[in-house]
Every structure is written in structure tokens, then in C-alpha cells.
Design a protein around this motif. Structure first.
Motif, PDB file in Angstrom:
ATOM      1  N   VAL A  92      62.879 -10.616  27.222  1.00 49.44           N
ATOM      2  CA  VAL A  92      62.195  -9.973  26.240  1.00 49.44           C
ATOM      3  C   VAL A  92      60.864 -10.651  26.248  1.00 49.44           C
ATOM      4  O   VAL A  92      60.560 -11.951  25.972  1.00 49.44           O
ATOM      5  CB  VAL A  92      62.618  -9.784  25.045  1.00 49.44           C
ATOM      6  CG1 VAL A  92      61.697  -9.155  23.926  1.00 49.44           C
ATOM      7  CG2 VAL A  92      63.834  -8.848  25.342  1.00 49.44           C
ATOM      8  N   ILE A  93      59.645  -9.749  26.333  1.00 49.47           N
ATOM      9  CA  ILE A  93      58.370 -10.639  26.256  1.00 49.47           C
ATOM     10  C   ILE A  93      57.870 -10.326  24.948  1.00 49.47           C
ATOM     11  O   ILE A  93      57.091  -9.311  24.730  1.00 49.47           O
ATOM     12  CB  ILE A  93      57.350 -10.282  27.543  1.00 49.47           C
ATOM     13  CG1 ILE A  93      57.966 -10.116  28.788  1.00 49.47           C
ATOM     14  CG2 ILE A  93      56.084 -11.022  27.438  1.00 49.47           C
ATOM     15  CD1 ILE A  93      58.514 -11.649  29.332  1.00 49.47           C
ATOM     16  N   PRO A  94      57.637 -11.273  23.983  1.00 52.71           N
ATOM     17  CA  PRO A  94      56.894 -10.802  22.857  1.00 52.71           C
ATOM     18  C   PRO A  94      55.420 -10.942  23.069  1.00 52.71           C
ATOM     19  O   PRO A  94      54.731 -11.657  23.728  1.00 52.71           O
ATOM     20  CB  PRO A  94      57.259 -12.199  21.823  1.00 52.71           C
ATOM     21  CG  PRO A  94      58.158 -12.993  22.589  1.00 52.71           C
ATOM     22  CD  PRO A  94      58.131 -12.758  24.252  1.00 52.71           C
ATOM     23  N   LEU A  95      54.641  -9.801  22.356  1.00 51.16           N
ATOM     24  CA  LEU A  95      53.168 -10.042  22.456  1.00 51.16           C
ATOM     25  C   LEU A  95      52.642 -10.545  21.080  1.00 51.16           C
ATOM     26  O   LEU A  95      52.736  -9.971  19.850  1.00 51.16           O
ATOM     27  CB  LEU A  95      52.798  -8.416  22.446  1.00 51.16           C
ATOM     28  CG  LEU A  95      53.374  -7.748  23.856  1.00 51.16           C
ATOM     29  CD1 LEU A  95      53.092  -6.220  23.920  1.00 51.16           C
ATOM     30  CD2 LEU A  95      52.638  -8.449  25.052  1.00 51.16           C
ATOM     31  N   ALA A  96      52.206 -11.690  21.208  1.00 51.86           N
ATOM     32  CA  ALA A  96      51.845 -12.262  19.879  1.00 51.86           C
ATOM     33  C   ALA A  96      50.256 -12.011  19.302  1.00 51.86           C
ATOM     34  O   ALA A  96      49.690 -11.984  20.219  1.00 51.86           O
ATOM     35  CB  ALA A  96      52.078 -13.992  19.946  1.00 51.86           C
ATOM     36  N   GLY A  97      50.328 -11.584  18.235  1.00 56.69           N
ATOM     37  CA  GLY A  97      48.729 -11.313  17.785  1.00 56.69           C
ATOM     38  C   GLY A  97      48.197 -12.513  17.312  1.00 56.69           C
ATOM     39  O   GLY A  97      48.573 -13.171  16.321  1.00 56.69           O
ATOM     40  N   TRP A  98      47.142 -12.946  17.916  1.00 55.44           N
ATOM     41  CA  TRP A  98      46.574 -14.407  17.529  1.00 55.44           C
ATOM     42  C   TRP A  98      44.929 -13.942  17.228  1.00 55.44           C
ATOM     43  O   TRP A  98      44.448 -13.323  18.180  1.00 55.44           O
ATOM     44  CB  TRP A  98      46.635 -15.307  18.960  1.00 55.44           C
ATOM     45  CG  TRP A  98      47.721 -15.763  19.359  1.00 55.44           C
ATOM     46  CD1 TRP A  98      48.830 -16.484  18.296  1.00 55.44           C
ATOM     47  CD2 TRP A  98      48.573 -15.856  20.523  1.00 55.44           C
ATOM     48  NE1 TRP A  98      49.581 -17.081  18.792  1.00 55.44           N
ATOM     49  CE2 TRP A  98      49.782 -16.490  20.415  1.00 55.44           C
ATOM     50  CE3 TRP A  98      48.378 -15.556  21.686  1.00 55.44           C
ATOM     51  CZ2 TRP A  98      50.649 -16.784  21.362  1.00 55.44           C
ATOM     52  CZ3 TRP A  98      48.885 -15.671  22.695  1.00 55.44           C
ATOM     53  CH2 TRP A  98      50.047 -16.330  22.443  1.00 55.44           C
ATOM     54  N   ASP A  99      44.761 -14.741  16.267  1.00 61.89           N
ATOM     55  CA  ASP A  99      43.179 -14.605  16.013  1.00 61.89           C
ATOM     56  C   ASP A  99      42.458 -15.963  15.977  1.00 61.89           C
ATOM     57  O   ASP A  99      41.335 -16.145  15.292  1.00 61.89           O
ATOM     58  CB  ASP A  99      43.074 -13.975  14.418  1.00 61.89           C
ATOM     59  CG  ASP A  99      43.660 -14.628  13.269  1.00 61.89           C
ATOM     60  OD1 ASP A  99      44.341 -15.569  13.626  1.00 61.89           O
ATOM     61  OD2 ASP A  99      43.596 -13.918  12.280  1.00 61.89           O
ATOM     62  N   SER A 100      43.221 -16.975  16.545  1.00 58.41           N
ATOM     63  CA  SER A 100      42.502 -18.429  16.244  1.00 58.41           C
ATOM     64  C   SER A 100      43.030 -19.354  17.491  1.00 58.41           C
ATOM     65  O   SER A 100      44.348 -18.801  17.925  1.00 58.41           O
ATOM     66  CB  SER A 100      42.760 -19.080  15.008  1.00 58.41           C
ATOM     67  OG  SER A 100      44.203 -19.536  14.728  1.00 58.41           O
ATOM     68  N   GLU A 101      42.348 -20.069  17.814  1.00 60.54           N
ATOM     69  CA  GLU A 101      42.899 -21.044  18.875  1.00 60.54           C
ATOM     70  C   GLU A 101      44.127 -21.830  18.300  1.00 60.54           C
ATOM     71  O   GLU A 101      45.047 -21.899  18.934  1.00 60.54           O
ATOM     72  CB  GLU A 101      42.010 -22.101  19.421  1.00 60.54           C
ATOM     73  CG  GLU A 101      40.774 -21.153  20.028  1.00 60.54           C
ATOM     74  CD  GLU A 101      39.229 -21.783  20.032  1.00 60.54           C
ATOM     75  OE1 GLU A 101      38.852 -22.080  19.194  1.00 60.54           O
ATOM     76  OE2 GLU A 101      39.030 -22.565  21.297  1.00 60.54           O
ATOM     77  N   ALA A 102      44.025 -22.290  17.015  1.00 59.62           N
ATOM     78  CA  ALA A 102      45.131 -22.948  16.568  1.00 59.62           C
ATOM     79  C   ALA A 102      46.386 -22.078  16.542  1.00 59.62           C
ATOM     80  O   ALA A 102      47.544 -22.768  16.662  1.00 59.62           O
ATOM     81  CB  ALA A 102      44.749 -23.244  14.887  1.00 59.62           C
ATOM     82  N   ARG A 103      46.301 -20.897  16.153  1.00 60.84           N
ATOM     83  CA  ARG A 103      47.691 -20.014  16.221  1.00 60.84           C
ATOM     84  C   ARG A 103      48.155 -19.944  17.742  1.00 60.84           C
ATOM     85  O   ARG A 103      49.568 -19.916  17.849  1.00 60.84           O
ATOM     86  CB  ARG A 103      47.254 -18.494  15.868  1.00 60.84           C
ATOM     87  CG  ARG A 103      46.837 -18.644  14.255  1.00 60.84           C
ATOM     88  CD  ARG A 103      48.350 -18.882  13.314  1.00 60.84           C
ATOM     89  NE  ARG A 103      48.790 -17.789  12.859  1.00 60.84           N
ATOM     90  CZ  ARG A 103      50.124 -17.898  12.444  1.00 60.84           C
ATOM     91  NH1 ARG A 103      50.582 -18.927  12.031  1.00 60.84           N
ATOM     92  NH2 ARG A 103      50.839 -16.699  12.132  1.00 60.84           N
ATOM     93  N   VAL A 104      47.208 -19.949  18.581  1.00 64.93           N
ATOM     94  CA  VAL A 104      47.736 -19.722  20.057  1.00 64.93           C
ATOM     95  C   VAL A 104      48.786 -21.126  20.361  1.00 64.93           C
ATOM     96  O   VAL A 104      49.479 -20.894  20.676  1.00 64.93           O
ATOM     97  CB  VAL A 104      46.702 -19.839  21.133  1.00 64.93           C
ATOM     98  CG1 VAL A 104      46.952 -19.787  22.321  1.00 64.93           C
ATOM     99  CG2 VAL A 104      45.881 -18.312  20.917  1.00 64.93           C
ATOM    100  N   ASP A 105      48.058 -22.156  19.782  1.00 65.06           N
ATOM    101  CA  ASP A 105      48.491 -23.587  20.127  1.00 65.06           C
ATOM    102  C   ASP A 105      49.898 -23.553  19.434  1.00 65.06           C
ATOM    103  O   ASP A 105      50.865 -24.158  19.936  1.00 65.06           O
ATOM    104  CB  ASP A 105      47.645 -24.565  19.707  1.00 65.06           C
ATOM    105  CG  ASP A 105      46.588 -24.870  20.769  1.00 65.06           C
ATOM    106  OD1 ASP A 105      46.693 -24.295  21.913  1.00 65.06           O
ATOM    107  OD2 ASP A 105      45.369 -25.484  20.475  1.00 65.06           O
ATOM    108  N   GLU A 106      50.020 -22.951  18.264  1.00 64.61           N
ATOM    109  CA  GLU A 106      51.320 -23.221  17.549  1.00 64.61           C
ATOM    110  C   GLU A 106      52.409 -22.517  18.123  1.00 64.61           C
ATOM    111  O   GLU A 106      53.385 -22.952  18.286  1.00 64.61           O
ATOM    112  CB  GLU A 106      51.025 -22.552  16.292  1.00 64.61           C
ATOM    113  CG  GLU A 106      52.172 -22.472  15.256  1.00 64.61           C
ATOM    114  CD  GLU A 106      51.851 -21.488  14.099  1.00 64.61           C
ATOM    115  OE1 GLU A 106      51.202 -20.711  14.234  1.00 64.61           O
ATOM    116  OE2 GLU A 106      52.478 -21.845  12.896  1.00 64.61           O
TER     117      GLU A 106
END
Ligand code: SF4
Ligand code: SF4
Length: 339
Positions: free
Chosen positions: A214-228
Motif C-alpha cells: 500500500v502506497i501512502p500519499l503523504a501531504g507535505w508542506d515543508s522540507e522538514a516534514r518530507v525529511d521526517e
């Protein structure tokens, strides 16, 4: 980052994808930075929709010249052939591409949607023509209704299904996922953070990692949240007993009748801020009465304008008793004002 096959599409995608609603609130330059950060960290699947304001343009701008390195998915809400064709043409222009890897019928929540899509003059005919012409590689759908999603999986028309899939909304895991696997459909998990109700990425993705296809689609609004999130995916991400306890607490707190913040109930003709007012009970639990009353004052004051027409409830895919809940929350808010 690991990569896996998205069901029968044969597309190879990163095991976590980018859900592009949050980039709406970013400037174009910020959005490009966040999208490129995800790409640099190994994310290859980018999912957006025609109705996500300028999200398609931002993705088009971020990945010009990199088209063959990413998998692009978008959606149309149109149910008629002409509307779907217009949406598709505009999406291709906005995304600066001449083909889409995945095109999805968006929010197919009711029997009437299915009838309109598949009937004479329906969107399916136009989209199938576009697929034959090479503008679309694979067809999918999104839904918030378990009944409709199960029905659509069984039609055999689609290669992917996108559905809310998280540790609170477990319908997807118990019934939709097994059926989709049987038909070899790719499963895209929308709302991995439970529609924004859960901030703790470890808890949210610790649950989802149990479903490696299952591929989660993460909603990101910052580079830090992507990295996390990508950092978590690069490690041995397994829910610990403490994470399990946190999931149990969230489930107990939210119950079945919680608002998923999808905002399909809006706009209200009287200007009631339905979604934040629907969330008032949870906000009060988290913040305590006095802080919650101050924080949600604008939304809760707007509830006084409600004329009980019921229009919002007819649009809620979860069939929440919206007017009654708003009244209950208004009473609670008034109690809290005095504290
Ligand atoms: S029931 Fe109230 S909140 Fe819902 S649409 Fe009607 S006026 Fe707005
Ligand atoms: S009340 Fe229903 S439609 Fe409105 S945001 Fe909540 S879940 Fe979505």
C-alpha cells in the motif's frame, strides 16, 4: 527509499508518495522546493487533482525536464465525457507533460456517480479514448465510500484505488485491501495522518508499514516534514508498544463519528464554518475548555447562523449528523466560554 510495483499498472513507485493538497498553501517557489526535496529523497510518485487549485502548475514547474523520472497521477471530478476531456487537456498543460501515468475519477462516492461515469456520454468513454491515444497510461478512482469502492474494484475497469487508509479508518485494511489485492489493483492510501488529526509520523506510518504493497500519499508542506517521513522509511519502521498505545488512545478519543476534514460539506449557504466547528469536541479534549473556546471562537460563533437546512449533511461522504453535532458543539462552546 524502497520501490515497489503499483499493482497491475507495472509502474515502479517509491513506497511513499506525495499527496499534493498542502502545496496549495505554499508560494510557487516554496512548493517547488518541497517537491524537489521529496524527489531528491527518493520519492517518485506525485499525486494531485484538477481541483487542487494551483497544485498541478506547481508540480509542472518543479519537474520540467524530469518527466521520465517521476510517476504523475491526477484526477477529474467530472462525470461527463466533455468535462473530463477538458479537465484532462488542462491538467496536461498545467503539469507540462504530454501523458499521465495515472488518471483517476475523483471522489466516486455514490451510485449516481458510477451511473453517470459509465453511462452514455459519461466520462469513462472520453478517458478510455485518451488512454487509447496514449495520453493516459492507467485508470484509477478515489472514493470515501467503502460500498462504492468495493463495487468499483469489482468492475475490473481500474488499475488503482485510492481510499482513506490509516489506523483510525480501518475499513480499507479489513475489506478493501484484500479485494484489491485479489484483483491486483494498486492501493493508494489517502489521509495517512488521519486527515490531519494525527501529527506523530511514527505512529501514522508505523501502522501503514504493515501493508508493504500500500502506497501512502503523504501531504507535505515543508522540507522538514518530507525529511521526517523519509527518514522513518529509511529505518526499521515498526510500531512499538508505545505507538500501539498511542493508536488506541486516538481511536478511543475519536470514536466512529469523527470528522475527517475532507471539507466536502462546504460551502454552507449561511457561512457556517462547518469543518472547524465539527472538530470542536476534539479540540476541546486536546486543549482544554478555555483555550479551545478562544481558539475556535470564529468558527463556533458562525454556527449561530445555521438554519438547519441539512444541505451540508447531504454532501458528507461519512453521513455525519452535521447539524445535530454543530448544535451539540455550540452548547459545549457556550459552557466553555464561562470557564
Ligand atoms: S445545516 Fe446549517 S451548517 Fe449545514 S448547510 Fe445548512 S445552514 Fe449550513
Ligand atoms: S463533516 Fe463530513 S464532509 Fe464535512 S469535513 Fe467532516 S467528514 Fe468531511
Amino acid at each position: 527509499m524502497r520501490y515497489c510495483q503499483l499493482g497491475k499498472t507495472g509502474l515502479k513507485v517509491s513506497e511513499v508518495g506525495f499527496g499534493a493538497i498542502p502545496i496549495i498553501r505554499l508560494s510557487p517557489a516554496e512548493a517547488v522546493r518541497v517537491l524537489r526535496r521529496a524527489y531528491e529523497r527518493g520519492v517518485t510518485l506525485f499525486d494531485t487533482a484538477h481541483v487542487y487549485v494551483d497544485s498541478e502548475e506547481k508540480i509542472g514547474r518543479a519537474f520540467e525536464g524530469l518527466r521520465d523520472r517521476i510517476v504523475l497521477a491526477t484526477k477529474t471530478m467530472k462525470r461527463d465525457a466533455r468535462g473530463a476531456q477538458e479537465d484532462l487537456e488542462l491538467s496536461l498543460r498545467r503539469l507540462r507533460t504530454d501523458y499521465l501515468d495515472l488518471y483517476q475519477f475523483h471522489m466516486v462516492n455514490q451510485e449516481a456517480d458510477i451511473q453517470a461515469l459509465t453511462g452514455p456520454g459519461g466520462a469513462l468513454a472520453a478517458v478510455s479514448r485518451a488512454q487509447a491515444a496514449g495520453l493516459i497510461r492507467h485508470l484509477g478512482f478515489t472514493s470515501h465510500s467503502l460500498e462504492m469502492a468495493l463495487k468499483l474494484v469489482n468492475t475490473g475497469l481500474f488499475s488503482t484505488v485510492q481510499f482513506p487508509f490509516n489506523f483510525i479508518e480501518e475499513d480499507a485494511a479489513t475489506s478493501l485491501h484484500p479485494l484489491a489485492r485479489e484483483g491486483n489493483l494498486g492501493v493508494l492510501a489517502m489521509k495517512p495522518f488521519c486527515g490531519g488529526l494525527v501529527e506523530d509520523a511514527r505512529v501514522a506510518f508505523g501502522y501503514l508499514r504493515r501493508f508493504p504493497d500500500v502506497i501512502p500519499l503523504a501531504g507535505w508542506d515543508s522540507e522538514a516534514r518530507v525529511d521526517e517521513v523519509v527518514d522513518l522509511y529509511e529505518g526499521p519502521l515498526e510500531a512499538t508498544p508505545a505507538d500501539e498505545a498511542a493508536m488506541a488512545r486516538y481511536r478511543a478519543e475519536l470514536g466512529d463519528l469523527f470528522c475527517r476534514r475532507c471539507e466536502y460539506c462546504q460551502p454552507c449557504p449561511q457561512g457556517v464554518m462547518v469543518t472547524p466547528a465539527m472538530l470542536y469536541g476534539i479540540v476541546a479534549l486536546r486543549m482544554g475548555p478555555a483555550k479551545a473556546a478562544a481558539f475556535a471562537a470564529k468558527a463556533m460563533e458562525s454556527v449561530r447562523l445555521c438554519e438547519d437546512c441539512g444541505e451540508c449533511a447531504t454532501r458528507c461522504p461519512y453521513h455525519l449528523p452535521i447539524p445535530a453535532t454543530l448544535k451539540k458543539h455550540l452548547t459545549l462552546y457556550e459552557e466553555h466560554l464561562g470557564k
